[in-house]
Enzyme design. Sequence first.
Site, PDB file in Angstrom:
ATOM      1  N   LYS A 189       0.881  -1.181   0.000  1.00  0.00           N
ATOM      2  CA  LYS A 189       0.000   0.000   0.000  1.00  0.00           C
ATOM      3  C   LYS A 189       0.911   1.222   0.000  1.00  0.00           C
ATOM      4  O   LYS A 189       0.846   2.090   0.875  1.00  0.00           O
ATOM      5  CB  LYS A 189      -0.919  -0.079   1.236  1.00  0.00           C
ATOM      6  CG  LYS A 189      -2.025   0.960   1.291  1.00  0.00           C
ATOM      7  CD  LYS A 189      -3.119   0.787   0.255  1.00  0.00           C
ATOM      8  CE  LYS A 189      -4.073   1.965   0.301  1.00  0.00           C
ATOM      9  NZ  LYS A 189      -5.033   1.974  -0.822  1.00  0.00           N
ATOM     10  N   ASP A 221      -5.500  -3.039  -2.368  1.00  0.00           N
ATOM     11  CA  ASP A 221      -6.936  -2.912  -2.655  1.00  0.00           C
ATOM     12  C   ASP A 221      -7.232  -3.366  -4.090  1.00  0.00           C
ATOM     13  O   ASP A 221      -8.145  -4.157  -4.333  1.00  0.00           O
ATOM     14  CB  ASP A 221      -7.436  -1.472  -2.397  1.00  0.00           C
ATOM     15  CG  ASP A 221      -6.575  -0.395  -3.041  1.00  0.00           C
ATOM     16  OD1 ASP A 221      -5.489  -0.718  -3.577  1.00  0.00           O
ATOM     17  OD2 ASP A 221      -6.990   0.786  -3.028  1.00  0.00           O
ATOM     18  N   ASP A 245      -2.530 -12.577   5.054  1.00  0.00           N
ATOM     19  CA  ASP A 245      -3.595 -13.272   5.783  1.00  0.00           C
ATOM     20  C   ASP A 245      -4.919 -13.082   5.048  1.00  0.00           C
ATOM     21  O   ASP A 245      -5.666 -14.032   4.808  1.00  0.00           O
ATOM     22  CB  ASP A 245      -3.680 -12.708   7.207  1.00  0.00           C
ATOM     23  CG  ASP A 245      -4.758 -13.380   8.030  1.00  0.00           C
ATOM     24  OD1 ASP A 245      -4.835 -14.625   7.988  1.00  0.00           O
ATOM     25  OD2 ASP A 245      -5.534 -12.668   8.697  1.00  0.00           O
ATOM     26  N   ASP A 249      -7.086 -15.987   2.342  1.00  0.00           N
ATOM     27  CA  ASP A 249      -8.473 -16.443   2.539  1.00  0.00           C
ATOM     28  C   ASP A 249      -9.323 -16.103   1.319  1.00  0.00           C
ATOM     29  O   ASP A 249     -10.139 -16.906   0.869  1.00  0.00           O
ATOM     30  CB  ASP A 249      -9.117 -15.769   3.766  1.00  0.00           C
ATOM     31  CG  ASP A 249      -8.996 -16.604   5.033  1.00  0.00           C
ATOM     32  OD1 ASP A 249      -7.928 -17.212   5.233  1.00  0.00           O
ATOM     33  OD2 ASP A 249      -9.974 -16.645   5.813  1.00  0.00           O
TER      34      ASP A 249
HETATM   35  C1  IPM Z   1      -3.933 -17.847   9.607  1.00  0.00           C
HETATM   36  C2  IPM Z   1      -4.780 -17.499  10.802  1.00  0.00           C
HETATM   37  C3  IPM Z   1      -3.866 -16.917  11.883  1.00  0.00           C
HETATM   38  C4  IPM Z   1      -3.253 -15.647  11.347  1.00  0.00           C
HETATM   39  C5  IPM Z   1      -4.561 -16.659  13.235  1.00  0.00           C
HETATM   40  C6  IPM Z   1      -5.242 -17.893  13.768  1.00  0.00           C
HETATM   41  C7  IPM Z   1      -3.596 -16.119  14.253  1.00  0.00           C
HETATM   42  O1  IPM Z   1      -5.804 -16.632  10.445  1.00  0.00           O
HETATM   43  O2  IPM Z   1      -2.985 -18.621   9.759  1.00  0.00           O
HETATM   44  O3  IPM Z   1      -4.225 -17.366   8.516  1.00  0.00           O
HETATM   45  O4  IPM Z   1      -3.876 -14.586  11.375  1.00  0.00           O
HETATM   46  O5  IPM Z   1      -2.098 -15.717  10.895  1.00  0.00           O
HETATM   47 MN    MN Z   2      -5.935 -16.280   8.275  1.00  0.00          MN
END
Ligand code: IPM
Ligand code: MN
Length: 363
Positions: A189, A221, A245, A249
Amino acid sequence: MHLKILVTAGDGIGPEVTREAVEVLTEVLRDTGHTYSIDQRAIGGIAIKQFGRPLPEETLAAALDSDAVLLGAVGSNEFNSLPPEKRPEVGLLQLRSALGGFANLRPAFAFKELAACSPLRPEIIDGADILFVRELLGGLYFGQPREWNKTTNEAWNTMRYTKDEVARVARIAFELASKRRMKVTSVDKANVLEVSQLWRATVTEIAKDFPSVALEHQYVDAMSMHLMNQPKNYDVVLTENLFGDILSDESAVITGSLGMLPSATIGGKVNLYEPVHGSAPDIAGKGLANPLGAILTGALILRHSGGLEAEAAAIEASVRKVLEQGFRTPDLARTNPQSFTILSTTEMGAKVRETIKTMLVNA
Ligand code: IPM
Ligand code: MN
Protein backbone atom coordinates in the site's frame (compact mmCIF):
# COMPACT_ATOMS: atom_id res chain seq x y z
CA MET A 1 15.09 -40.80 5.87
CA HIS A 2 13.83 -40.47 9.43
CA LEU A 3 11.27 -37.73 10.12
CA LYS A 4 10.55 -36.51 13.62
CA ILE A 5 7.17 -34.84 13.49
CA LEU A 6 5.44 -32.92 16.26
CA VAL A 7 1.67 -32.65 15.94
CA THR A 8 -0.02 -29.76 17.72
CA ALA A 9 -3.63 -30.46 16.82
CA GLY A 10 -5.09 -27.52 18.73
CA ASP A 11 -8.77 -26.61 18.85
CA GLY A 12 -12.06 -27.17 17.03
CA ILE A 13 -11.62 -29.31 13.94
CA GLY A 14 -7.80 -29.32 14.39
CA PRO A 15 -7.65 -32.77 16.05
CA GLU A 16 -10.01 -34.36 13.47
CA VAL A 17 -8.17 -33.13 10.42
CA THR A 18 -4.63 -33.66 11.72
CA ARG A 19 -5.53 -37.25 12.67
CA GLU A 20 -6.31 -37.97 9.01
CA ALA A 21 -3.22 -36.09 7.82
CA VAL A 22 -1.01 -38.14 10.14
CA GLU A 23 -2.63 -41.41 9.01
CA VAL A 24 -1.92 -40.54 5.38
CA LEU A 25 1.62 -39.32 6.07
CA THR A 26 2.64 -42.35 8.09
CA GLU A 27 1.11 -44.69 5.55
CA VAL A 28 3.24 -43.12 2.79
CA LEU A 29 6.40 -43.09 4.91
CA ARG A 30 5.96 -46.76 5.87
CA ASP A 31 5.14 -47.90 2.36
CA THR A 32 8.19 -46.15 0.92
CA GLY A 33 10.60 -47.51 3.53
CA HIS A 34 11.12 -44.41 5.65
CA THR A 35 10.92 -44.20 9.43
CA TYR A 36 9.28 -41.56 11.56
CA SER A 37 8.25 -40.61 15.05
CA ILE A 38 5.11 -38.67 15.91
CA ASP A 39 4.74 -36.78 19.16
CA GLN A 40 1.57 -34.87 20.12
CA ARG A 41 1.44 -31.72 22.28
CA ALA A 42 -1.14 -29.13 23.27
CA ILE A 43 -1.47 -25.62 21.83
CA GLY A 44 -4.19 -22.95 21.80
CA GLY A 45 -7.42 -23.11 23.79
CA ILE A 46 -6.93 -26.71 24.86
CA ALA A 47 -3.48 -25.77 26.24
CA ILE A 48 -4.98 -22.84 28.16
CA LYS A 49 -7.32 -25.31 29.82
CA GLN A 50 -4.69 -27.96 30.54
CA PHE A 51 -1.63 -25.79 31.27
CA GLY A 52 -2.96 -22.29 31.87
CA ARG A 53 -1.27 -20.87 28.75
CA PRO A 54 -1.64 -21.23 24.99
CA LEU A 55 1.96 -22.36 24.32
CA PRO A 56 3.17 -24.60 27.16
CA GLU A 57 6.95 -24.89 27.59
CA GLU A 58 6.91 -28.61 26.88
CA THR A 59 5.16 -27.99 23.56
CA LEU A 60 7.74 -25.40 22.58
CA ALA A 61 10.64 -27.67 23.61
CA ALA A 62 9.20 -30.59 21.62
CA ALA A 63 8.67 -28.31 18.61
CA LEU A 64 12.26 -27.06 18.65
CA ASP A 65 13.45 -30.66 18.88
CA SER A 66 11.51 -31.87 15.81
CA ASP A 67 12.09 -31.84 12.05
CA ALA A 68 8.62 -30.50 11.31
CA VAL A 69 5.62 -29.26 13.26
CA LEU A 70 2.12 -30.00 11.95
CA LEU A 71 -0.44 -27.67 13.46
CA GLY A 72 -4.21 -28.22 13.19
CA ALA A 73 -5.95 -24.98 14.13
CA VAL A 74 -6.25 -22.71 17.15
CA GLY A 75 -9.14 -20.61 18.40
CA SER A 76 -12.24 -21.28 20.40
CA ASN A 77 -15.33 -19.18 21.02
CA GLU A 78 -15.10 -19.50 24.78
CA PHE A 79 -11.98 -17.27 24.79
CA ASN A 80 -13.40 -14.58 22.49
CA SER A 81 -13.74 -11.98 25.22
CA LEU A 82 -10.09 -12.27 26.34
CA PRO A 83 -7.53 -9.61 25.38
CA PRO A 84 -5.27 -10.55 22.44
CA GLU A 85 -2.30 -11.55 24.64
CA LYS A 86 -4.37 -14.18 26.49
CA ARG A 87 -6.18 -15.75 23.55
CA PRO A 88 -5.45 -19.17 22.00
CA GLU A 89 -4.11 -17.46 18.84
CA VAL A 90 -1.18 -16.04 20.77
CA GLY A 91 0.12 -19.59 21.26
CA LEU A 92 0.39 -19.93 17.51
CA LEU A 93 2.07 -16.53 17.12
CA GLN A 94 4.60 -17.43 19.84
CA LEU A 95 5.28 -20.76 18.17
CA ARG A 96 5.78 -19.10 14.78
CA SER A 97 8.19 -16.63 16.26
CA ALA A 98 10.14 -19.27 18.24
CA LEU A 99 10.53 -21.55 15.21
CA GLY A 100 11.68 -18.56 13.19
CA GLY A 101 10.11 -19.37 9.81
CA PHE A 102 9.42 -16.05 8.11
CA ALA A 103 8.16 -17.21 4.70
CA ASN A 104 4.68 -18.68 4.77
CA LEU A 105 3.95 -20.47 1.50
CA ARG A 106 0.25 -20.69 0.72
CA PRO A 107 -0.54 -22.28 -2.62
CA ALA A 108 -4.00 -21.52 -4.00
CA PHE A 109 -4.83 -23.57 -7.05
CA ALA A 110 -7.99 -24.55 -8.84
CA PHE A 111 -9.02 -28.19 -8.80
CA LYS A 112 -10.96 -28.82 -12.01
CA GLU A 113 -13.25 -31.19 -10.14
CA LEU A 114 -14.20 -28.44 -7.68
CA ALA A 115 -15.00 -25.75 -10.25
CA ALA A 116 -18.69 -25.92 -9.33
CA CYS A 117 -17.86 -25.03 -5.70
CA SER A 118 -16.52 -21.65 -6.71
CA PRO A 119 -18.86 -18.72 -7.30
CA LEU A 120 -16.39 -17.64 -10.03
CA ARG A 121 -17.05 -18.78 -13.58
CA PRO A 122 -15.10 -21.93 -14.56
CA GLU A 123 -13.22 -20.16 -17.38
CA ILE A 124 -11.93 -17.59 -14.86
CA ILE A 125 -10.47 -20.12 -12.43
CA ASP A 126 -9.59 -23.06 -14.68
CA GLY A 127 -5.81 -23.45 -14.53
CA ALA A 128 -5.26 -20.79 -11.85
CA ASP A 129 -2.19 -21.66 -9.77
CA ILE A 130 -0.93 -19.03 -7.35
CA LEU A 131 1.70 -19.34 -4.66
CA PHE A 132 1.33 -16.74 -1.94
CA VAL A 133 4.49 -15.94 -0.03
CA ARG A 134 3.25 -14.28 3.12
CA GLU A 135 5.79 -12.65 5.43
CA LEU A 136 4.98 -14.23 8.78
CA LEU A 137 7.04 -12.63 11.55
CA GLY A 138 6.67 -8.88 11.06
CA GLY A 139 4.15 -6.16 10.40
CA LEU A 140 1.13 -5.46 12.57
CA TYR A 141 1.15 -8.93 14.11
CA PHE A 142 4.40 -8.35 15.97
CA GLY A 143 5.16 -4.61 15.77
CA GLN A 144 5.60 -2.67 19.01
CA PRO A 145 4.10 -0.61 20.54
CA ARG A 146 0.65 -2.13 20.66
CA GLU A 147 -2.05 -1.39 23.19
CA TRP A 148 -5.70 -0.83 23.89
CA ASN A 149 -5.73 1.97 26.43
CA LYS A 150 -9.07 1.70 28.20
CA THR A 151 -8.55 4.99 30.04
CA THR A 152 -8.00 7.18 27.02
CA ASN A 153 -10.13 4.98 24.75
CA GLU A 154 -7.37 4.72 22.17
CA ALA A 155 -5.79 1.62 20.69
CA TRP A 156 -2.78 1.23 18.45
CA ASN A 157 -0.74 -1.36 16.60
CA THR A 158 2.47 -0.81 14.70
CA MET A 159 3.15 -1.94 11.17
CA ARG A 160 6.93 -2.20 11.20
CA TYR A 161 9.46 -3.84 8.88
CA THR A 162 13.22 -3.64 8.58
CA LYS A 163 14.87 -3.77 5.20
CA ASP A 164 16.46 -7.14 6.10
CA GLU A 165 13.09 -8.64 6.99
CA VAL A 166 11.71 -7.64 3.61
CA ALA A 167 14.82 -8.71 1.71
CA ARG A 168 14.94 -12.25 3.11
CA VAL A 169 11.31 -13.06 2.30
CA ALA A 170 11.59 -11.40 -1.12
CA ARG A 171 14.56 -13.62 -1.94
CA ILE A 172 12.49 -16.71 -1.19
CA ALA A 173 9.68 -15.44 -3.42
CA PHE A 174 12.07 -14.89 -6.34
CA GLU A 175 13.75 -18.28 -5.83
CA LEU A 176 10.35 -19.99 -5.89
CA ALA A 177 9.24 -18.04 -8.96
CA SER A 178 12.44 -19.13 -10.77
CA LYS A 179 11.21 -22.71 -10.43
CA ARG A 180 7.66 -21.80 -11.53
CA ARG A 181 6.37 -19.33 -14.10
CA MET A 182 8.98 -16.61 -13.56
CA LYS A 183 6.76 -13.89 -12.17
CA VAL A 184 6.55 -12.17 -8.78
CA THR A 185 3.71 -9.81 -7.93
CA SER A 186 4.56 -7.81 -4.83
CA VAL A 187 1.56 -6.41 -2.96
CA ASP A 188 1.71 -3.31 -0.77
CA LYS A 189 0.00 0.00 0.00
CA ALA A 190 2.88 2.23 -1.04
CA ASN A 191 0.54 5.07 -2.04
CA VAL A 192 -0.22 5.60 1.66
CA LEU A 193 2.21 3.75 3.96
CA GLU A 194 5.92 4.42 4.51
CA VAL A 195 6.41 0.81 5.50
CA SER A 196 5.08 -0.18 2.07
CA GLN A 197 7.49 2.25 0.40
CA LEU A 198 10.37 0.50 2.15
CA TRP A 199 8.82 -2.82 1.10
CA ARG A 200 8.57 -1.78 -2.55
CA ALA A 201 12.08 -0.31 -2.72
CA THR A 202 13.59 -3.41 -1.12
CA VAL A 203 11.74 -5.88 -3.33
CA THR A 204 12.81 -3.88 -6.40
CA GLU A 205 16.44 -4.08 -5.25
CA ILE A 206 16.32 -7.86 -4.63
CA ALA A 207 14.71 -8.35 -8.07
CA LYS A 208 18.01 -7.25 -9.68
CA ASP A 209 19.56 -10.53 -8.54
CA PHE A 210 16.87 -12.44 -10.46
CA PRO A 211 16.91 -10.89 -13.94
CA SER A 212 14.87 -13.67 -15.53
CA VAL A 213 11.97 -13.23 -13.10
CA ALA A 214 9.45 -10.50 -13.94
CA LEU A 215 8.45 -8.26 -11.05
CA GLU A 216 5.26 -6.26 -10.82
CA HIS A 217 3.88 -4.20 -7.94
CA GLN A 218 0.21 -3.96 -7.02
CA TYR A 219 -1.64 -2.04 -4.34
CA VAL A 220 -3.47 -4.35 -2.01
CA ASP A 221 -6.94 -2.91 -2.66
CA ALA A 222 -6.59 -3.32 -6.42
CA MET A 223 -5.00 -6.73 -5.98
CA SER A 224 -7.97 -8.04 -4.00
CA MET A 225 -10.09 -7.28 -7.05
CA HIS A 226 -7.62 -8.55 -9.68
CA LEU A 227 -7.37 -11.87 -7.86
CA MET A 228 -11.05 -12.50 -8.44
CA ASN A 229 -11.15 -11.06 -11.98
CA GLN A 230 -7.99 -12.61 -13.39
CA PRO A 231 -6.46 -15.15 -11.03
CA LYS A 232 -4.56 -16.73 -13.92
CA ASN A 233 -2.42 -13.59 -14.21
CA TYR A 234 -0.54 -14.49 -11.06
CA ASP A 235 2.30 -16.85 -10.26
CA VAL A 236 4.08 -15.95 -7.00
CA VAL A 237 2.37 -13.26 -4.92
CA LEU A 238 4.65 -11.74 -2.28
CA THR A 239 3.18 -9.70 0.53
CA GLU A 240 3.42 -8.66 4.18
CA ASN A 241 1.81 -10.43 7.09
CA LEU A 242 -1.70 -8.95 7.35
CA PHE A 243 -2.24 -8.45 3.61
CA GLY A 244 -1.18 -12.09 3.11
CA ASP A 245 -3.60 -13.27 5.78
CA ILE A 246 -6.47 -11.53 4.04
CA LEU A 247 -5.60 -12.30 0.41
CA SER A 248 -4.98 -15.99 1.11
CA ASP A 249 -8.47 -16.44 2.54
CA GLU A 250 -9.90 -14.53 -0.40
CA SER A 251 -8.10 -16.88 -2.76
CA ALA A 252 -9.84 -19.87 -1.26
CA VAL A 253 -12.65 -18.82 -3.59
CA ILE A 254 -10.47 -19.99 -6.48
CA THR A 255 -10.01 -23.43 -4.93
CA GLY A 256 -13.67 -23.73 -4.04
CA SER A 257 -13.23 -24.26 -0.29
CA LEU A 258 -10.94 -22.98 2.44
CA GLY A 259 -10.80 -26.59 3.56
CA MET A 260 -8.52 -27.47 0.62
CA LEU A 261 -5.62 -25.11 1.28
CA PRO A 262 -2.28 -26.18 2.81
CA SER A 263 0.61 -24.03 4.01
CA ALA A 264 4.27 -24.38 4.90
CA THR A 265 6.42 -21.90 6.77
CA ILE A 266 10.10 -22.06 5.93
CA GLY A 267 13.30 -20.17 6.56
CA GLY A 268 13.64 -20.73 10.32
CA LYS A 269 15.01 -23.40 12.66
CA VAL A 270 12.09 -25.79 12.21
CA ASN A 271 9.47 -25.65 9.46
CA LEU A 272 5.87 -25.21 10.55
CA TYR A 273 3.00 -26.69 8.55
CA GLU A 274 -0.62 -25.64 8.95
CA PRO A 275 -3.74 -25.83 6.82
CA VAL A 276 -4.94 -22.30 6.02
CA HIS A 277 -8.39 -22.90 7.52
CA GLY A 278 -9.29 -22.10 11.11
CA SER A 279 -10.72 -24.15 13.97
CA ALA A 280 -14.34 -23.94 12.69
CA PRO A 281 -15.92 -24.54 16.12
CA ASP A 282 -19.42 -24.67 14.56
CA ILE A 283 -18.69 -28.00 12.85
CA ALA A 284 -16.12 -29.47 15.26
CA GLY A 285 -16.62 -33.05 16.43
CA LYS A 286 -19.36 -33.79 13.89
CA GLY A 287 -17.30 -35.55 11.24
CA LEU A 288 -18.10 -32.75 8.79
CA ALA A 289 -14.63 -31.19 8.54
CA ASN A 290 -12.69 -31.47 5.29
CA PRO A 291 -9.32 -33.13 6.05
CA LEU A 292 -7.89 -32.52 2.57
CA GLY A 293 -6.23 -29.20 3.49
CA ALA A 294 -4.46 -30.95 6.36
CA ILE A 295 -3.61 -33.97 4.20
CA LEU A 296 -2.13 -31.68 1.52
CA THR A 297 -0.21 -29.95 4.31
CA GLY A 298 1.25 -33.37 5.10
CA ALA A 299 2.46 -33.54 1.50
CA LEU A 300 4.28 -30.25 2.05
CA ILE A 301 6.06 -31.79 5.07
CA LEU A 302 7.39 -34.55 2.84
CA ARG A 303 8.45 -32.04 0.18
CA HIS A 304 10.03 -29.29 2.30
CA SER A 305 11.26 -31.15 5.39
CA GLY A 306 11.83 -34.63 3.97
CA GLY A 307 13.00 -33.81 0.46
CA LEU A 308 10.58 -36.56 -0.62
CA GLU A 309 9.15 -35.07 -3.80
CA ALA A 310 7.71 -38.27 -5.29
CA GLU A 311 5.99 -39.14 -2.03
CA ALA A 312 4.54 -35.62 -1.71
CA ALA A 313 3.31 -35.76 -5.29
CA ALA A 314 1.68 -39.14 -4.61
CA ILE A 315 -0.43 -37.60 -1.85
CA GLU A 316 -1.44 -34.70 -4.08
CA ALA A 317 -2.32 -37.05 -6.93
CA SER A 318 -4.41 -39.20 -4.59
CA VAL A 319 -6.40 -36.21 -3.42
CA ARG A 320 -7.10 -35.30 -7.04
CA LYS A 321 -8.10 -38.86 -7.85
CA VAL A 322 -10.51 -39.09 -4.92
CA LEU A 323 -12.18 -35.89 -6.12
CA GLU A 324 -12.28 -37.19 -9.70
CA GLN A 325 -14.10 -40.26 -8.42
CA GLY A 326 -16.82 -38.01 -6.98
CA PHE A 327 -16.03 -38.26 -3.26
CA ARG A 328 -16.69 -35.08 -1.31
CA THR A 329 -16.88 -33.73 2.21
CA PRO A 330 -20.01 -31.58 2.71
CA ASP A 331 -18.18 -28.26 2.16
CA LEU A 332 -17.27 -29.45 -1.35
CA ALA A 333 -20.81 -30.36 -2.32
CA ARG A 334 -22.87 -27.39 -1.25
CA THR A 335 -24.32 -26.67 -4.65
CA ASN A 336 -25.13 -30.16 -5.96
CA PRO A 337 -24.84 -32.81 -3.21
CA GLN A 338 -26.87 -35.40 -5.13
CA SER A 339 -24.14 -35.78 -7.77
CA PHE A 340 -21.52 -36.92 -5.24
CA THR A 341 -20.72 -39.48 -2.58
CA ILE A 342 -20.55 -37.49 0.63
CA LEU A 343 -17.94 -38.72 3.08
CA SER A 344 -17.23 -37.91 6.72
CA THR A 345 -13.82 -36.64 7.84
CA THR A 346 -12.51 -40.12 8.66
CA GLU A 347 -14.05 -41.70 5.56
CA MET A 348 -12.33 -39.09 3.38
CA GLY A 349 -9.01 -39.81 5.10
CA ALA A 350 -9.48 -43.54 4.54
CA LYS A 351 -10.35 -42.97 0.89
CA VAL A 352 -7.15 -41.00 0.30
CA ARG A 353 -5.09 -43.76 1.99
CA GLU A 354 -6.73 -46.46 -0.08
CA THR A 355 -5.98 -44.49 -3.26
CA ILE A 356 -2.36 -43.81 -2.24
CA LYS A 357 -1.75 -47.52 -1.83
CA THR A 358 -2.70 -48.11 -5.45
CA MET A 359 -0.51 -45.20 -6.58
CA LEU A 360 2.55 -46.37 -4.68
CA VAL A 361 2.10 -49.92 -5.99
CA ASN A 362 1.89 -48.61 -9.56
CA ALA A 363 4.75 -46.10 -9.15
C1 IPM B 1 -3.93 -17.85 9.61
C2 IPM B 1 -4.78 -17.50 10.80
C3 IPM B 1 -3.87 -16.92 11.88
C4 IPM B 1 -3.25 -15.65 11.35
C5 IPM B 1 -4.56 -16.66 13.24
C6 IPM B 1 -5.24 -17.89 13.77
C7 IPM B 1 -3.60 -16.12 14.25
O1 IPM B 1 -5.80 -16.63 10.45
O2 IPM B 1 -2.99 -18.62 9.76
O3 IPM B 1 -4.23 -17.37 8.52
O4 IPM B 1 -3.88 -14.59 11.38
O5 IPM B 1 -2.10 -15.72 10.89
MN1 MN C 1 -5.94 -16.28 8.27
